[in-house]
Enzyme design. Structure first.
Site, PDB file in Angstrom:
ATOM      1  N   ALA A 175      36.124 -43.121  35.960  1.00 27.87           N
ATOM      2  CA  ALA A 175      34.929 -43.936  36.199  1.00 27.87           C
ATOM      3  C   ALA A 175      34.214 -43.915  34.846  1.00 27.87           C
ATOM      4  O   ALA A 175      33.538 -42.948  34.514  1.00 27.87           O
ATOM      5  CB  ALA A 175      34.072 -43.364  37.313  1.00 27.87           C
ATOM      6  N   PRO A 176      34.419 -44.946  34.028  1.00 24.97           N
ATOM      7  CA  PRO A 176      34.150 -44.873  32.591  1.00 24.97           C
ATOM      8  C   PRO A 176      32.676 -44.885  32.189  1.00 24.97           C
ATOM      9  O   PRO A 176      32.178 -45.852  31.618  1.00 24.97           O
ATOM     10  CB  PRO A 176      34.891 -46.092  32.044  1.00 24.97           C
ATOM     11  CG  PRO A 176      34.822 -47.083  33.169  1.00 24.97           C
ATOM     12  CD  PRO A 176      34.941 -46.253  34.424  1.00 24.97           C
ATOM     13  N   CYS A 177      31.998 -43.771  32.416  1.00 25.67           N
ATOM     14  CA  CYS A 177      30.594 -43.674  32.022  1.00 25.67           C
ATOM     15  C   CYS A 177      30.433 -43.718  30.514  1.00 25.67           C
ATOM     16  O   CYS A 177      29.352 -44.024  30.009  1.00 25.67           O
ATOM     17  CB  CYS A 177      29.941 -42.431  32.621  1.00 25.67           C
ATOM     18  SG  CYS A 177      30.823 -40.898  32.318  1.00 25.67           S
ATOM     19  N   HIS A 178      31.518 -43.452  29.767  1.00 24.33           N
ATOM     20  CA  HIS A 178      31.446 -43.562  28.307  1.00 24.33           C
ATOM     21  C   HIS A 178      31.224 -45.006  27.868  1.00 24.33           C
ATOM     22  O   HIS A 178      30.790 -45.252  26.750  1.00 24.33           O
ATOM     23  CB  HIS A 178      32.714 -42.989  27.649  1.00 24.33           C
ATOM     24  CG  HIS A 178      33.973 -43.684  28.045  1.00 24.33           C
ATOM     25  ND1 HIS A 178      34.635 -43.397  29.228  1.00 24.33           N
ATOM     26  CD2 HIS A 178      34.695 -44.657  27.431  1.00 24.33           C
ATOM     27  CE1 HIS A 178      35.715 -44.156  29.312  1.00 24.33           C
ATOM     28  NE2 HIS A 178      35.769 -44.934  28.236  1.00 24.33           N
ATOM     29  N   ARG A 179      31.486 -45.959  28.747  1.00 27.75           N
ATOM     30  CA  ARG A 179      31.298 -47.372  28.427  1.00 27.75           C
ATOM     31  C   ARG A 179      29.861 -47.836  28.640  1.00 27.75           C
ATOM     32  O   ARG A 179      29.554 -49.016  28.458  1.00 27.75           O
ATOM     33  CB  ARG A 179      32.249 -48.235  29.259  1.00 27.75           C
ATOM     34  CG  ARG A 179      33.710 -47.976  28.947  1.00 27.75           C
ATOM     35  CD  ARG A 179      34.627 -48.831  29.789  1.00 27.75           C
ATOM     36  NE  ARG A 179      36.014 -48.386  29.639  1.00 27.75           N
ATOM     37  CZ  ARG A 179      36.962 -48.580  30.558  1.00 27.75           C
ATOM     38  NH1 ARG A 179      36.684 -49.223  31.677  1.00 27.75           N
ATOM     39  NH2 ARG A 179      38.180 -48.125  30.350  1.00 27.75           N
TER      40      ARG A 179
END
Length: 159
Positions: A128-132
């Site tokens: 779940a790409p919270c880095h994005r």
């Protein structure tokens, strides 16, 4: 129900994968802040099918051969947190969104700060790409794995 875990090596350090019988519950960072992801006890189980699948997919992501994950997830959080985490799953590989854009997407346009807090508690970083998620001005903002890891992930996807 006891959760299973497996540690894997990655370019951002050793990650701990945690799963239930129904899905991946967490990916924990090497310097994980205690209590960021409340889990309870876990037992090591390298043969757990969800952990094996998650490990293979995370390895593929870091190798540059996987752009979309399909490992089942077992999100554990409030309804609001789960709505933010579900929204993260819609951010395409190599793209970014702001906290305000995520707030708009979930129908809570004034909840940018709450989105940031939920983002910070995202239990399955990378998948779940919270880095994005970045600041409205394009600045890199807080990340459970550290800003250096966030930059590495964004650079990996930009390549």
């Amino acid at each position: 129900m006891t959760l299973a875990h497996k540690d894997i090596a990655s370019p951002v350090g050793t990650l701990r994968l945690v799963a239930s019988d129904t899905g991946l519950v967490a990916i924990l960072w090497p310097n994980e802040r205690p209590g960021r992801v409340p889990l309870g006890p876990t037992v090591e189980d390298a043969g757990h099918p969800i952990l094996a699948r998650a490990a293979m997919q995370v390895d593929g992501y870091f190798a540059g051969t996987l752009r979309a994950f399909d490992v089942p997830l077992d999100f554990r959080g409030t309804d609001f947190q789960r709505s933010v985490w579900q929204a993260l799953l819609t951010i395409p590989f190599g793209e970014t969104r702001s906290y305000a854009q995520i707030a708009d997407q979930i129908g809570r346009p004034t909840a940018s700060r709450a989105v940031g807090a939920a983002n910070g508690r995202n239990p399955v970083s990378i998948i779940a790409p919270c880095h994005r998620v970045i600041g409205t001005n394009g600045a890199l903002t807080g990340f459970a794995g550290g800003l250096e890891a966030k930059r590495l992930l964004l650079d990996l996807e930009a390549a």
